[in-house]
Motif scaffolding. Structure first.
Motif, mmCIF file in Angstrom:
data_model
loop_
_atom_site.group_PDB
_atom_site.id
_atom_site.type_symbol
_atom_site.label_atom_id
_atom_site.label_comp_id
_atom_site.label_asym_id
_atom_site.label_seq_id
_atom_site.Cartn_x
_atom_site.Cartn_y
_atom_site.Cartn_z
ATOM 1 N N SER A 28 0.829 -1.202 0.000
ATOM 2 C CA SER A 28 0.000 0.000 0.000
ATOM 3 C C SER A 28 0.864 1.252 0.000
ATOM 4 C CB SER A 28 -0.947 0.012 1.201
ATOM 5 O OG SER A 28 -0.209 0.137 2.395
ATOM 6 N N SER A 35 -0.123 13.205 -4.912
ATOM 7 C CA SER A 35 -0.533 11.840 -5.243
ATOM 8 C C SER A 35 0.667 10.993 -5.627
ATOM 9 C CB SER A 35 -1.543 11.857 -6.388
ATOM 10 O OG SER A 35 -0.931 12.372 -7.553
ATOM 11 N N CYS A 36 0.541 9.681 -5.397
ATOM 12 C CA CYS A 36 1.591 8.725 -5.734
ATOM 13 C C CYS A 36 0.963 7.523 -6.420
ATOM 14 C CB CYS A 36 2.321 8.249 -4.480
ATOM 15 S SG CYS A 36 3.242 9.518 -3.603
ATOM 16 N N THR A 37 1.738 6.889 -7.291
ATOM 17 C CA THR A 37 1.308 5.672 -7.947
ATOM 18 C C THR A 37 2.409 4.624 -7.878
ATOM 19 O OG1 THR A 37 2.121 6.434 -10.098
ATOM 20 C CG2 THR A 37 -0.192 6.894 -9.570
ATOM 21 N N HIS A 38 2.015 3.379 -7.978
ATOM 22 C CA HIS A 38 2.945 2.255 -8.046
ATOM 23 C C HIS A 38 2.833 1.694 -9.451
ATOM 24 C CE1 HIS A 38 3.811 -2.139 -7.473
ATOM 25 N NE2 HIS A 38 4.929 -1.574 -7.068
ATOM 26 N N ASP A 39 3.959 1.607 -10.170
ATOM 27 C CA ASP A 39 3.891 1.137 -11.549
ATOM 28 C C ASP A 39 4.303 -0.327 -11.679
ATOM 29 O OD1 ASP A 39 6.687 0.988 -11.695
ATOM 30 O OD2 ASP A 39 6.876 2.944 -12.628
ATOM 31 N N VAL A 44 7.682 3.519 -7.192
ATOM 32 C CA VAL A 44 6.666 4.432 -6.692
ATOM 33 C C VAL A 44 7.035 5.811 -7.224
ATOM 34 C CG1 VAL A 44 5.718 5.522 -4.628
ATOM 35 C CG2 VAL A 44 6.191 3.066 -4.647
ATOM 36 N N CYS A 46 5.772 9.915 -7.387
ATOM 37 C CA CYS A 46 4.895 10.864 -6.694
ATOM 38 C C CYS A 46 4.989 12.252 -7.303
ATOM 39 C CB CYS A 46 5.296 10.975 -5.219
ATOM 40 S SG CYS A 46 5.218 9.427 -4.313
#
Length: 101
Positions: A28, A35-39, A44, A46
């Motif tokens: 998580s 905002s951050c995303t995991h690719d 990660v 941001c």
């Protein structure tokens, strides 16, 4: 990861990256700002926005280790504006972890 602005100007358009070692499985992600995303390449990324002088923000990442041993996690944060940095020694943080069976 904690990102602090100890400079003399607002840090504009702060971005951050946390490449995850293959020994960590992503669980998580929460950021206190932006905002951050995991690719799919296990990084990660941001977009954290502007950070006023003297302020800090946090990115909390939860992972599960898939192997025992030592590993290093490095986090990088960058800003769009260049300002004189009186302490460049704190610009590239890393954290070493030992995963026990």
């Amino acid at each position: 990861m904690t990102v602090r602005n100890t400079g003399s100007q607002v840090a504009l358009s702060v971005g951050a990256s946390i490449p995850l070692p293959e020994q960590l499985d992503f669980v998580s992600l929460v950021s206190s700002q932006g905002s951050c995303t995991h690719d799919r390449w296990s990084s990660v990324l941001c977009k954290l926005g502007d950070l006023p002088t003297g302020r800090a923000l946090t990115v909390t990442l939860q992972c599960t280790p898939s192997k025992t041993g030592s590993l290093t996690v490095k986090a990088f944060a960058l800003t769009e504006a260049l300002d004189h940095d009186a302490n460049s020694g704190n610009d590239m943080p890393s954290l070493s972890l030992t995963v026990l069976p």
